[in-house]
Motif scaffolding. Structure first.
Motif, PDB file in Angstrom:
ATOM      1  N   ARG A 178       0.842  -1.209   0.000  1.00 18.67           N
ATOM      2  CA  ARG A 178       0.000   0.000   0.000  1.00 18.67           C
ATOM      3  C   ARG A 178       0.869   1.248   0.000  1.00 18.67           C
ATOM      4  O   ARG A 178       1.922   1.302   0.637  1.00 18.67           O
ATOM      5  CB  ARG A 178      -0.890   0.025   1.241  1.00 18.67           C
ATOM      6  CG  ARG A 178      -2.066  -0.945   1.201  1.00 18.67           C
ATOM      7  CD  ARG A 178      -2.930  -0.736   2.441  1.00 18.67           C
ATOM      8  NE  ARG A 178      -3.391   0.647   2.536  1.00 18.67           N
ATOM      9  CZ  ARG A 178      -3.871   1.191   3.656  1.00 18.67           C
ATOM     10  NH1 ARG A 178      -3.948   0.467   4.768  1.00 18.67           N
ATOM     11  NH2 ARG A 178      -4.275   2.442   3.664  1.00 18.67           N
ATOM     12  N   ALA A 179       0.401   2.252  -0.719  1.00 24.34           N
ATOM     13  CA  ALA A 179       1.085   3.548  -0.710  1.00 24.34           C
ATOM     14  C   ALA A 179       0.734   4.298   0.573  1.00 24.34           C
ATOM     15  O   ALA A 179      -0.399   4.242   1.047  1.00 24.34           O
ATOM     16  CB  ALA A 179       0.662   4.367  -1.929  1.00 24.34           C
ATOM     17  N   ARG A 180       1.729   4.990   1.103  1.00 26.45           N
ATOM     18  CA  ARG A 180       1.522   5.749   2.336  1.00 26.45           C
ATOM     19  C   ARG A 180       2.153   7.134   2.198  1.00 26.45           C
ATOM     20  O   ARG A 180       3.335   7.257   1.881  1.00 26.45           O
ATOM     21  CB  ARG A 180       2.138   5.027   3.540  1.00 26.45           C
ATOM     22  CG  ARG A 180       1.480   3.680   3.835  1.00 26.45           C
ATOM     23  CD  ARG A 180       2.093   3.020   5.071  1.00 26.45           C
ATOM     24  NE  ARG A 180       1.493   1.708   5.345  1.00 26.45           N
ATOM     25  CZ  ARG A 180       0.362   1.525   6.013  1.00 26.45           C
ATOM     26  NH1 ARG A 180      -0.281   2.584   6.487  1.00 26.45           N
ATOM     27  NH2 ARG A 180      -0.108   0.309   6.208  1.00 26.45           N
ATOM     28  N   GLY A 181       1.346   8.173   2.460  1.00 23.55           N
ATOM     29  CA  GLY A 181       1.860   9.529   2.501  1.00 23.55           C
ATOM     30  C   GLY A 181       2.159  10.115   1.139  1.00 23.55           C
ATOM     31  O   GLY A 181       1.506   9.793   0.128  1.00 23.55           O
ATOM     32  N   LYS A 205      20.151  13.957  -5.731  1.00 24.90           N
ATOM     33  CA  LYS A 205      18.695  13.972  -5.614  1.00 24.90           C
ATOM     34  C   LYS A 205      18.383  14.025  -4.124  1.00 24.90           C
ATOM     35  O   LYS A 205      18.925  13.248  -3.345  1.00 24.90           O
ATOM     36  CB  LYS A 205      18.086  12.721  -6.242  1.00 24.90           C
ATOM     37  CG  LYS A 205      18.439  12.553  -7.711  1.00 24.90           C
ATOM     38  CD  LYS A 205      17.845  11.315  -8.328  1.00 24.90           C
ATOM     39  CE  LYS A 205      18.144  10.060  -7.549  1.00 24.90           C
ATOM     40  NZ  LYS A 205      17.891   8.824  -8.341  1.00 24.90           N
ATOM     41  N   VAL A 206      17.530  14.956  -3.757  1.00 27.69           N
ATOM     42  CA  VAL A 206      17.141  15.125  -2.353  1.00 27.69           C
ATOM     43  C   VAL A 206      15.654  14.797  -2.255  1.00 27.69           C
ATOM     44  O   VAL A 206      14.837  15.360  -3.000  1.00 27.69           O
ATOM     45  CB  VAL A 206      17.424  16.555  -1.859  1.00 27.69           C
ATOM     46  CG1 VAL A 206      17.155  16.662  -0.365  1.00 27.69           C
ATOM     47  CG2 VAL A 206      18.878  16.947  -2.167  1.00 27.69           C
ATOM     48  N   VAL A 207      15.302  13.881  -1.349  1.00 22.82           N
ATOM     49  CA  VAL A 207      13.941  13.332  -1.303  1.00 22.82           C
ATOM     50  C   VAL A 207      13.365  13.478   0.100  1.00 22.82           C
ATOM     51  O   VAL A 207      14.026  13.141   1.092  1.00 22.82           O
ATOM     52  CB  VAL A 207      13.937  11.839  -1.698  1.00 22.82           C
ATOM     53  CG1 VAL A 207      12.504  11.324  -1.799  1.00 22.82           C
ATOM     54  CG2 VAL A 207      14.692  11.612  -2.992  1.00 22.82           C
ATOM     55  N   ALA A 208      12.130  13.974   0.168  1.00 24.27           N
ATOM     56  CA  ALA A 208      11.414  14.090   1.446  1.00 24.27           C
ATOM     57  C   ALA A 208      10.134  13.279   1.379  1.00 24.27           C
ATOM     58  O   ALA A 208       9.448  13.266   0.348  1.00 24.27           O
ATOM     59  CB  ALA A 208      11.092  15.551   1.760  1.00 24.27           C
ATOM     60  N   HIS A 209       9.791  12.615   2.489  1.00 20.64           N
ATOM     61  CA  HIS A 209       8.560  11.836   2.597  1.00 20.64           C
ATOM     62  C   HIS A 209       7.846  12.247   3.871  1.00 20.64           C
ATOM     63  O   HIS A 209       8.484  12.464   4.906  1.00 20.64           O
ATOM     64  CB  HIS A 209       8.872  10.337   2.626  1.00 20.64           C
ATOM     65  CG  HIS A 209       7.650   9.469   2.761  1.00 20.64           C
ATOM     66  ND1 HIS A 209       7.379   8.757   3.899  1.00 20.64           N
ATOM     67  CD2 HIS A 209       6.618   9.223   1.903  1.00 20.64           C
ATOM     68  CE1 HIS A 209       6.243   8.085   3.735  1.00 20.64           C
ATOM     69  NE2 HIS A 209       5.760   8.361   2.535  1.00 20.64           N
ATOM     70  N   ALA A 210       6.529  12.397   3.791  1.00 18.66           N
ATOM     71  CA  ALA A 210       5.752  12.827   4.953  1.00 18.66           C
ATOM     72  C   ALA A 210       4.315  12.330   4.789  1.00 18.66           C
ATOM     73  O   ALA A 210       3.920  11.886   3.703  1.00 18.66           O
ATOM     74  CB  ALA A 210       5.782  14.352   5.083  1.00 18.66           C
TER      75      ALA A 210
END
Length: 613
Positions: A309-312, A366-371
Motif C-alpha cells: 500500500r502507498a503511504r503519505g 537527488k534530495v527526497v522528502a517523505h511525509a
C-alpha cells in the motif's frame, strides 16, 4: 543467486545501486572513464575497471569494453542504471550472450519500446510527417535515450531544419543514435508517469503515479508521488494503459510509462525500459527498494500478487551544478563541502573535495522528502534544501527552494510551462544583506594574531566582496572592546562563525573560505582585491566561453568580417553532454573568431568579438 554485480554506469545511480548491493551482500564492480578514475562510484565499489578515454562514446557507451570488464572482474550480473546503454537491446544481448545475468527487461522488450517511434507504433500512434504551420508547435525528439537530450520545441516551420540537425547531433553524442522524430507539442500539459514492476511469472505491478511537470530543457527538476489532483478514473486509466503496455512486450523488471496529461485526457509519450532517475519517490511512497526488487526478479523470484500500500507523499528535487539565471549554464569546479539535514534522503555521486568536470551530466544529487501529506513533504524538502551546506560551484538550490514554495506548486496547479512563466522571479535575489560584513569580520579575526586594535584612533578598515553580481564594500574598526561596525553590534567573531546583533535581534552566521570564495550560510561571495587590476580589460563585444567544453560547430559561412544580427547563433559548445549556443549580442560585424570545431576551451576563453554596427 547473484553474487557480483557490475554497474555499467557512473555517478549517483552507480552509487545508489552499489548501496543496495552492499546491503544484500552482493560484491560490486565499477567501470570508469579516465576523468572518473577517482569518482565516488569508483571509490565505493569493491572492484573498479578502467575504460580508457573521456568521451561517453569511447567509454560508457562501449558495450564490448563493459562486457569484457564484467568477465575480467568475475561479475556474474550487469545492471545498466539509467542513460548510456540502459535502453540498448544489443548491449543486453551481449551481456546475455556472455553468460551473464542481465538485470533489466528482455532485449525484445527494450527493442520494442526503447525507440520512441516504434513504441508509438506499438500503441497505435505515429509521428508527424511533413510539418505545416497548422501543426505548430511541434517537438523534435530523439528516438533513443531520454533526459531531455535531443529535444527541441519548434514554433516556426523555417526553424525545423536547424532543430532537426541540432537534435540529431546531440542525440548521437549522448546515445550513439542520431534518429529523431517529430510529434505535436502540447502546451501547458502535465507530465505524469506510472512506475511498473513485472516478474517472469506474469505478475505486473502498477506502483502509482508520479508528477514530473517541473522541467527545464525538457529535463525533470522536481518530481513527486503520487501525482496530485488526478481524478480517480484518470488515475485508473493510466494504471491500465501502463500495465497493458508492459504485457504487450512481455516486460520484466522495472520500467516507466510516461504520459502528457491535458485536462482529463492522457497522451502516451513513451515507455522507459529502465529504472528512472525519480524512482526514489516511489520507493518512499510504497516502502520498497526497487533496485533490490530488480535483482530478485532477475534471480527468478516471483512478486506477490498485489503491491504494498502507498503511504503519505514524497517529493524529490534534482540538485544541479548550473546557473538558472544564465540559461541553465553548467558549472564546474571543486565541491568543497556538501551536506543536507538528516530529515531527508540524499542520493549523490559526489563527496567533499570531489571535482565537478565537464564531461557528464551536471546533477549533483537527488534530495527526497517523505511525509504523511503533500504539504508536509514539500515543506520538509524546501527547509532541508535551504539549510543544506553547498560550498562549490553555483547550483540551482535557490531555484528549487523558491519553486517548492511558489503558490502554483504548493496548490498543485503546475504544468510543464512553469519555468517559462516564472523563471525570472525564482532565480537571483539580493543575497543575505549581512553576509559581506560577516565575511569581513571572520577574515579580520583570522588574519590578526593580536586583535588588530591600536592605541590611537584610526580610520575604518575596508573590504570588498562581489555578491549576487554586485560589489559591496564593508567598513569596520578594531577597538579595545573588539571589532566594531556601524549600526551593528558584534557579539562574537572567529574565522568560522560571526554573531551579530541588529536592532536587538541576534543572528549567527557560519563562514567558510576557500581562496577568494567565501560562503556565509547559503550565500556565496567573492573576495575582491582592494585595488582593481587596471590591465584586466577586454575589447567591447568580446564573447567568452561561459563554461569549459568543446567547440562542436561554427555557423556555416561565418568568418571574420561577416555581418551578424543580434541573437544569431555563431557557434555551439558541448559541455556535460548538452549543446550550448553562443549568439551575437548585438547587430554588428564579426571582427575576430578564435574558435574552431574540436577546440577545447576553458571558462573565460575568448571565442569571438562582435563590433556593434
Amino acid at each position: 543467486m547473484i553474487a557480483s554485480v557490475l554497474v555499467a554506469n557512473r555517478g549517483e545511480i552507480a552509487c545508489r545501486i552499489f548501496r543496495t548491493c552492499h546491503e544484500l551482500g552482493i560484491r560490486t564492480v565499477a567501470v570508469h572513464s579516465d576523468p572518473d578514475a577517482n569518482a565516488l562510484h569508483t571509490r565505493v565499489a569493491d572492484t573498479a575497471v578502467r575504460l580508457p578515454g573521456a568521451a561517453p562514446a569511447e567509454t560508457y557507451l562501449r558495450a564490448d569494453l563493459i562486457v569484457k570488464a564484467a568477465l575480467a572482474s568475475g561479475a556474474d550480473a550487469v545492471h545498466p542504471g539509467y542513460g548510456f546503454l540502459s535502453e540498448n537491446a544489443d548491449f543486453a544481448r551481449a551481456v546475455l550472450d556472455a553468460g551473464l545475468v542481465w538485470i533489466g527487461p528482455p532485449p525484445s522488450a527494450i527493442e520494442a519500446m526503447a525507440s520512441k517511434t516504434r513504441a508509438k507504433e506499438l500503441m497505435g500512434l505515429a509521428p508527424l510527417g511533413d510539418v505545416t504551420p497548422a501543426d505548430l508547435p511541434v517537438l523534435v525528439k530523439a528516438a533513443a535515450g531520454g533526459g531531455g537530450r535531443g529535444m527541441r520545441v519548434v514554433r516556426r516551420v523555417e526553424d525545423l531544419t536547424a532543430a532537426l540537425e541540432s537534435a540529431r547531433a546531440e542525440a548521437a553524442s549522448a546515445f550513439g543514435d542520431g534518429e529523431v522524430f517529430v510529434e505535436p507539442y502540447v502546451e501547458d500539459g502535465r507530465h505524469v508517469e506510472v512506475q511498473i514492476l513485472a516478474d517472469t511469472h506474469g505478475t505486473v505491478w502498477a506502483l502509482g503515479t508520479r508528477d514530473c511537470s517541473l522541467q527545464r530543457r525538457h529535463q525533470k527538476v522536481i518530481e513527486e508521488a503520487p501525482a496530485p489532483g488526478l481524478p480517480d478514473d484518470l488515475r485508473a486509466e493510466l494504471h491500465e494503459l501502463a500495465v497493458r503496455a508492459a504485457r504487450a512486450v512481455d516486460y520484466v523488471g522495472a520500467g516507466t510509462v510516461e504520459f502528457l496529461v491535458s485536462g482529463t485526457r492522457a497522451h502516451f509519450l513513451e515507455m522507459n525500459t529502465r529504472l528512472q532517475v525519480e524512482h526514489p519517490v516511489t520507493e518512499a511512497l510504497f516502502g520498497i527498494d526497487l533496485v533490490a526488487e530488480q535483482i530478485r526478479v532477475a534471480e527468478g523470484a516471483p512478486l506477490p500478487d498485489e503491491p504494498p500500500r502507498a503511504r503519505g507523499h514524497a517529493v524529490e528535487a534534482r540538485l544541479y551544478a548550473e546557473d538558472p539565471a544564465r540559461d541553465w549554464t553548467p558549472q564546474t569546479g571543486t565541491l568543497h563541502h556538501f551536506s543536507v539535514p538528516p530529515s531527508v534522503r540524499l542520493d549523490t555521486g559526489y563527496a567533499n573535495g570531489d571535482d565537478i568536470g565537464v564531461h557528464y551530466d551536471p546533477m549533483l544529487a537527488k534530495v527526497v522528502a517523505h511525509a504523511p501529506t503533500r504539504a508536509e513533504a514539500v515543506r520538509r524538502l524546501a527547509g532541508a534544501l535551504e539549510k543544506a551546506t553547498i560550498h562549490g560551484p553555483t547550483t540551482n538550490r535557490d531555484l528549487l527552494v523558491n519553486s517548492l514554495r511558489h503558490k502554483e506548486f504548493t496548490t498543485a496547479r503546475m504544468d510543464t510551462g512553469f519555468y517559462d512563466r516564472h523563471l525570472t522571479e525564482l532565480v537571483g535575489g539580493p543575497g543575505e544583506p549581512y553576509a559581506p560584513l560577516a565575511a569581513a569580520l571572520a577574515d579580520a579575526v583570522g588574519r590578526s594574531r593580536f586583535g588588530g586594535w591600536r592605541n590611537l584612533h584610526s580610520g575604518p578598515q575596508t573590504k570588498r566582496y562581489a555578491m549576487a553580481e554586485e560589489e559591496h564594500e564593508v567598513r569596520y574598526r578594531h577597538t579595545r572592546q573588539g571589532l566594531e561596525a556601524d549600526g551593528v553590534r558584534v557579539i562574537h567573531a572567529d574565522p568560522s562563525a560571526v554573531v551579530l546583533e541588529v536592532d536587538g535581534v541576534r543572528r549567527t552566521f557560519e563562514v567558510a573560505r576557500y581562496g577568494d570564495q567565501v560562503y556565509v550560510g547559503g550565500t556565496a561571495l567573492t573576495a575582491l582585491p582592494r585595488f582593481p587590476d587596471p590591465t584586466a580589460q577586454l575589447a567591447p563585444g568580446s564573447l567568452l566561453a561561459p563554461m569549459p567544453g568543446t567547440v562542436v560547430r561554427v555557423a556555416d559561412g561565418l568568418a571574420e568580417g561577416s555581418a551578424v544580427e543580434a541573437g544569431q547563433p555563431l557557434l555551439w559548445l558541448e559541455a556535460m553532454k548538452m549543446e550550448h549556443r553562443i549568439t551575437a549580442p548585438v547587430n554588428g560585424t564579426l571582427t575576430a573568431l578564435q574558435a574552431a570545431p574540436g577546440q577545447q576551451v576553458t571558462v573565460g576563453s575568448l571565442l569571438a568579438v562582435v563590433e556593434p554596427t
